[in-house]
Write a protein that holds these residues in place. Structure first.
Motif, PDB file in Angstrom:
ATOM      1  N   GLY A 198      46.997  44.135  39.789  1.00 19.89           N
ATOM      2  CA  GLY A 198      46.660  44.968  40.935  1.00 19.89           C
ATOM      3  C   GLY A 198      45.836  44.213  41.951  1.00 19.89           C
ATOM      4  N   ILE A 199      45.161  44.957  42.834  1.00 22.83           N
ATOM      5  CA  ILE A 199      44.423  44.392  43.959  1.00 22.83           C
ATOM      6  C   ILE A 199      43.058  43.904  43.498  1.00 22.83           C
ATOM      7  N   PRO A 200      42.697  42.638  43.762  1.00 22.85           N
ATOM      8  CA  PRO A 200      41.406  42.100  43.318  1.00 22.85           C
ATOM      9  C   PRO A 200      40.232  42.827  43.955  1.00 22.85           C
ATOM     10  N   THR A 201      39.180  43.037  43.150  1.00 23.33           N
ATOM     11  CA  THR A 201      38.017  43.730  43.684  1.00 23.33           C
ATOM     12  C   THR A 201      36.686  43.164  43.197  1.00 23.33           C
ATOM     13  N   ARG A 202      36.576  42.629  41.978  1.00 23.36           N
ATOM     14  CA  ARG A 202      35.317  42.092  41.468  1.00 23.36           C
ATOM     15  C   ARG A 202      35.579  40.815  40.666  1.00 23.36           C
ATOM     16  N   ALA A 203      34.594  39.879  40.685  1.00 28.05           N
ATOM     17  CA  ALA A 203      34.717  38.638  39.920  1.00 28.05           C
ATOM     18  C   ALA A 203      33.320  38.142  39.553  1.00 28.05           C
ATOM     19  N   ARG A 204      33.183  37.595  38.349  1.00 27.65           N
ATOM     20  CA  ARG A 204      31.913  37.054  37.899  1.00 27.65           C
ATOM     21  C   ARG A 204      32.138  35.898  36.918  1.00 27.65           C
ATOM     22  N   VAL A 205      31.111  35.028  36.799  1.00 26.17           N
ATOM     23  CA  VAL A 205      31.098  33.896  35.873  1.00 26.17           C
ATOM     24  C   VAL A 205      29.780  33.940  35.120  1.00 26.17           C
ATOM     25  N   SER A 206      29.796  33.607  33.832  1.00 26.87           N
ATOM     26  CA  SER A 206      28.555  33.591  33.056  1.00 26.87           C
ATOM     27  C   SER A 206      27.669  32.435  33.510  1.00 26.87           C
ATOM     28  N   PRO A 207      26.363  32.510  33.257  1.00 27.51           N
ATOM     29  CA  PRO A 207      25.454  31.460  33.727  1.00 27.51           C
ATOM     30  C   PRO A 207      25.834  30.056  33.268  1.00 27.51           C
ATOM     31  N   SER A 208      26.442  29.921  32.099  1.00 28.56           N
ATOM     32  CA  SER A 208      26.833  28.599  31.601  1.00 28.56           C
ATOM     33  C   SER A 208      28.124  28.088  32.218  1.00 28.56           C
ATOM     34  N   GLY A 209      28.880  28.976  32.877  1.00 33.08           N
ATOM     35  CA  GLY A 209      30.178  28.620  33.422  1.00 33.08           C
ATOM     36  C   GLY A 209      31.332  28.793  32.452  1.00 33.08           C
ATOM     37  N   ARG A 210      31.056  29.193  31.231  1.00 28.33           N
ATOM     38  CA  ARG A 210      32.122  29.284  30.223  1.00 28.33           C
ATOM     39  C   ARG A 210      32.975  30.538  30.368  1.00 28.33           C
ATOM     40  N   MET A 211      32.344  31.691  30.576  1.00 28.87           N
ATOM     41  CA  MET A 211      33.060  32.959  30.595  1.00 28.87           C
ATOM     42  C   MET A 211      33.271  33.427  32.028  1.00 28.87           C
ATOM     43  N   VAL A 212      34.445  33.979  32.292  1.00 29.72           N
ATOM     44  CA  VAL A 212      34.720  34.568  33.601  1.00 29.72           C
ATOM     45  C   VAL A 212      35.283  35.973  33.395  1.00 29.72           C
ATOM     46  N   ALA A 213      35.109  36.805  34.409  1.00 34.29           N
ATOM     47  CA  ALA A 213      35.615  38.182  34.353  1.00 34.29           C
ATOM     48  C   ALA A 213      36.114  38.579  35.726  1.00 34.29           C
ATOM     49  N   TRP A 214      37.077  39.486  35.738  1.00 32.16           N
ATOM     50  CA  TRP A 214      37.568  40.014  37.013  1.00 32.16           C
ATOM     51  C   TRP A 214      38.030  41.453  36.834  1.00 32.16           C
ATOM     52  N   THR A 215      38.010  42.192  37.932  1.00 32.17           N
ATOM     53  CA  THR A 215      38.474  43.580  37.960  1.00 32.17           C
ATOM     54  C   THR A 215      39.483  43.731  39.079  1.00 32.17           C
ATOM     55  N   VAL A 216      40.549  44.496  38.822  1.00 34.74           N
ATOM     56  CA  VAL A 216      41.539  44.807  39.856  1.00 34.74           C
ATOM     57  C   VAL A 216      41.776  46.308  39.869  1.00 34.74           C
ATOM     58  N   PHE A 217      42.172  46.814  41.042  1.00 36.66           N
ATOM     59  CA  PHE A 217      42.648  48.184  41.156  1.00 36.66           C
ATOM     60  C   PHE A 217      44.128  48.211  40.774  1.00 36.66           C
ATOM     61  N   VAL A 218      44.496  49.076  39.847  1.00 31.87           N
ATOM     62  CA  VAL A 218      45.903  49.269  39.507  1.00 31.87           C
ATOM     63  C   VAL A 218      46.401  50.638  39.965  1.00 31.87           C
ATOM     64  N   GLY A 219      45.525  51.444  40.540  1.00 27.15           N
ATOM     65  CA  GLY A 219      45.886  52.727  41.127  1.00 27.15           C
ATOM     66  C   GLY A 219      44.751  53.166  42.012  1.00 27.15           C
ATOM     67  N   GLY A 220      45.054  53.600  43.250  1.00 28.86           N
ATOM     68  CA  GLY A 220      43.995  53.882  44.205  1.00 28.86           C
ATOM     69  C   GLY A 220      43.431  52.587  44.745  1.00 28.86           C
ATOM     70  N   ASP A 221      42.549  52.694  45.749  1.00 38.10           N
ATOM     71  CA  ASP A 221      42.021  51.472  46.353  1.00 38.10           C
ATOM     72  C   ASP A 221      40.568  51.610  46.763  1.00 38.10           C
ATOM     73  N   SER A 222      39.831  52.552  46.169  1.00 32.41           N
ATOM     74  CA  SER A 222      38.426  52.705  46.528  1.00 32.41           C
ATOM     75  C   SER A 222      37.673  53.349  45.373  1.00 32.41           C
ATOM     76  N   TYR A 223      36.460  52.843  45.114  1.00 33.38           N
ATOM     77  CA  TYR A 223      35.612  53.448  44.100  1.00 33.38           C
ATOM     78  C   TYR A 223      35.012  54.765  44.570  1.00 33.38           C
ATOM     79  N   ALA A 224      35.108  55.047  45.877  1.00 32.28           N
ATOM     80  CA  ALA A 224      34.482  56.258  46.411  1.00 32.28           C
ATOM     81  C   ALA A 224      35.172  57.518  45.909  1.00 32.28           C
ATOM     82  N   GLY A 225      36.480  57.465  45.718  1.00 34.41           N
ATOM     83  CA  GLY A 225      37.219  58.643  45.278  1.00 34.41           C
ATOM     84  C   GLY A 225      37.278  58.743  43.774  1.00 34.41           C
ATOM     85  N   THR A 226      38.057  59.702  43.306  1.00 30.54           N
ATOM     86  CA  THR A 226      38.212  59.898  41.861  1.00 30.54           C
ATOM     87  C   THR A 226      39.592  59.483  41.378  1.00 30.54           C
ATOM     88  N   ASN A 227      40.514  59.263  42.293  1.00 30.46           N
ATOM     89  CA  ASN A 227      41.887  58.934  41.924  1.00 30.46           C
ATOM     90  C   ASN A 227      42.104  57.430  41.966  1.00 30.46           C
TER      91      ASN A 227
END
Length: 339
Positions: free
Chosen positions: A135-164
Motif C-alpha cells: 500500500g501507500i507508504p506512511t511511516r518508517a523507522r530504524v533502530s539506534p544500532s541500524g540493524r532493525m528497520v520498520a515501515w507502515t503502509v496504508f492498505v485501505g483509506g489514506d488518513s489516520y484522522a478517519g476510522t475507515n
C-alpha cells in the motif's frame, strides 16, 4: 448552406480545435517545466554526495523544493538547517536512518499504476535489498544500532484522522534479512488479558533497541500505546489514546500525537510527551494538529512536518511544554539526525 460554405465551416472548426489543443499542450509543458525550475524564494539545492555515515552531525531528509531534485534525499549540517542543500539522486516518499542504515519507501512508476517498495540503503545510499509494499507508504523507522528497520503502509483509506483505514506494519532484521511481514501476527495482551479482534491495526514503530519497540495498536475504535518484543513476537498495551510514538535519544520519553475531545475530526491531534518512568503526560506548545511521527532533534527539542507552500515544512518545539513552535525549514519532510 451550400457545399462550399459547409466545407469552410468545417475547416474553421478543425483549425479552432487544433489551436485549442496546441494551447493546452503548451500550458501543460509550461506546468511540467515549472516543476523542474526552483520556485522563487525556495531553498538552494545542488547535486552532490550524501552519506548516512554517523561521522558528523547532519540532517538527511526528503527535499520538497520544486526543481530537478524534488523528492530526493538531501542533507545539511544539523546546526544549519537554512544552509544550501546537497541532494542525492535517491528519491523517497518516506525515509529514516540511523547508524549508517537507511530505509527509503519509494514509488515505482508503472504502465498502468504506480507500485511501492521499501529499499534498505547502506551509508552511501546504495541499495542492499528491496521489498514490495502492499500500500501507500506512511511511516518508517530504524533502530539506534541500524540493524532493525520498520515501515507502515496504508492498505485501505489514506488518513489516520478517519476510522475507515487499514494499515500493515513490517519489521526487518537487516543482519539476517528475516522479515516480519505484519505485526498483526504477534500475540496481543490488552490490559493484562490476551486479545484477538478482526479489526486490529498497528502503525508508527519506534525502536528502543534491536528487540524492543513501541508502536500504536488500533482496535475497537480506540488506540493504544504498546510495547513489543520482536523475539517473543508479542505486544502488550501500556495506555490508551497514543498514536505514532517516537522515543527520545535518552530512552526516557515518548513524543506522540493524542486525539483531543472537541477538536475537528479532520484535525483531531495535539502533541504530548510521555515520561516512561512516571507515565505523566505533558502537552507541547504546538497548538495545531500534527499528523506526523515526530523526530527528536536532541533530548530537548522535537521536529515535525506541517503543510507548507512546497508541500511540507519542518517545525520545532521544546519537548518540555515550554516555549513556542517555530518553522525550522521550508520544503522538507521525513528528517533523520545523524552523527
Amino acid at each position: 448552406m451550400n457545399t462550399r460554405s459547409r466545407l469552410f465551416v468545417l475547416l474553421a472548426a478543425v483549425a479552432a480545435l487544433a489551436a485549442v489543443a496546441a494551447v493546452s499542450v503548451l500550458r501543460a509543458a509550461d506546468r511540467a517545466a515549472e516543476k523542474d525550475r526552483p520556485q522563487a524564494g525556495g531553498p538552494a539545492v545542488t547535486a552532490g554526495a550524501v552519506t548516512l555515515a554517523p561521522d558528523a552531525p547532519r540532517m538527511v531528509f526528503r527535499n520538497m523544493a520544486w526543481g530537478p531534485h524534488r523528492d530526493e534525499l538531501a542533507t545539511v549540517p544539523a546546526g544549519s538547517p537554512e544552509a544550501a542543500r546537497t541532494a542525492s539522486d535517491v528519491r523517497c516518499l518516506r525515509f529514516y536512518a540511523a547508524a549508517g542504515t537507511g530505509i527509503c519507501l519509494q514509488s515505482v512508476k508503472g504502465a498502468v499504476q504506480d507500485t511501492y517498495r521499501a529499499v534498505v540503503l547502506d551509508a552511501r545510499l546504495r541499495e542492499l535489498r528491496h521489498f514490495p509494499l502492499a500500500g501507500i507508504p506512511t511511516r518508517a523507522r530504524v533502530s539506534p544500532s541500524g540493524r532493525m528497520v520498520a515501515w507502515t503502509v496504508f492498505v485501505g483509506g489514506d488518513s489516520y484522522a478517519g476510522t475507515n483505514f487499514s494499515t500493515r506494519t513490517s519489521v526487518l532484521d537487516t543482519r539476517t534479512w528475516a522479515l516480519v511481514a505484519n505485526l498483526e501476527d504477534f500475540r496481543i495482551t490488552r490490559e493484562g488479558r490476551p486479545y484477538h479482534a478482526a479489526d486490529v491495526n498497528f502503525w508508527g514503530v519506534t525502536f528502543s533497541d534491536d528487540t524492543h519497540f513501541y508502536a500504536t495498536l488500533g482496535t475497537g475504535g480506540r488506540t493504544y500505546l504498546v510495547r513489543g518484543d520482536v523475539a517473543a513476537r508479542s505486544v502488550r498495551t501500556l495506555r490508551s489514546n497514543v498514536e505514532c510514538p517516537s522515543l527520545s535519544p535518552d530512552g526516557t520519553r515518548l513524543v506522540f500525537k493524542k486525539r483531543v475531545e472537541g477538536l475537528s475530526p479532520d484535525a483531531p491531534w495535539r502533541l504530548y510527551v510521555l515520561d516512561l518512568a512516571t507515565m505523566r503526560e505533558t502537552p507541547l506548545a504546538e497548538r495545531r494538529s500534527v499528523d506526523d511521527q515526530v523526530v527528536w532533534r536532541d533530548d530537548h527539542t522535537v521536529v515535525y512536518a506541517l503543510a507548507g507552500d512546497f508541500g511540507a515544512d519542518l517545525w520545532t518545539v521544546p519537548a518540555d511544554g515550554t516555549g513556542s513552535a517555530r518553522r525550522m525549514m521550508t520544503a522538507a519532510l521525513a528528517p533523520a539526525y545523524l552523527g
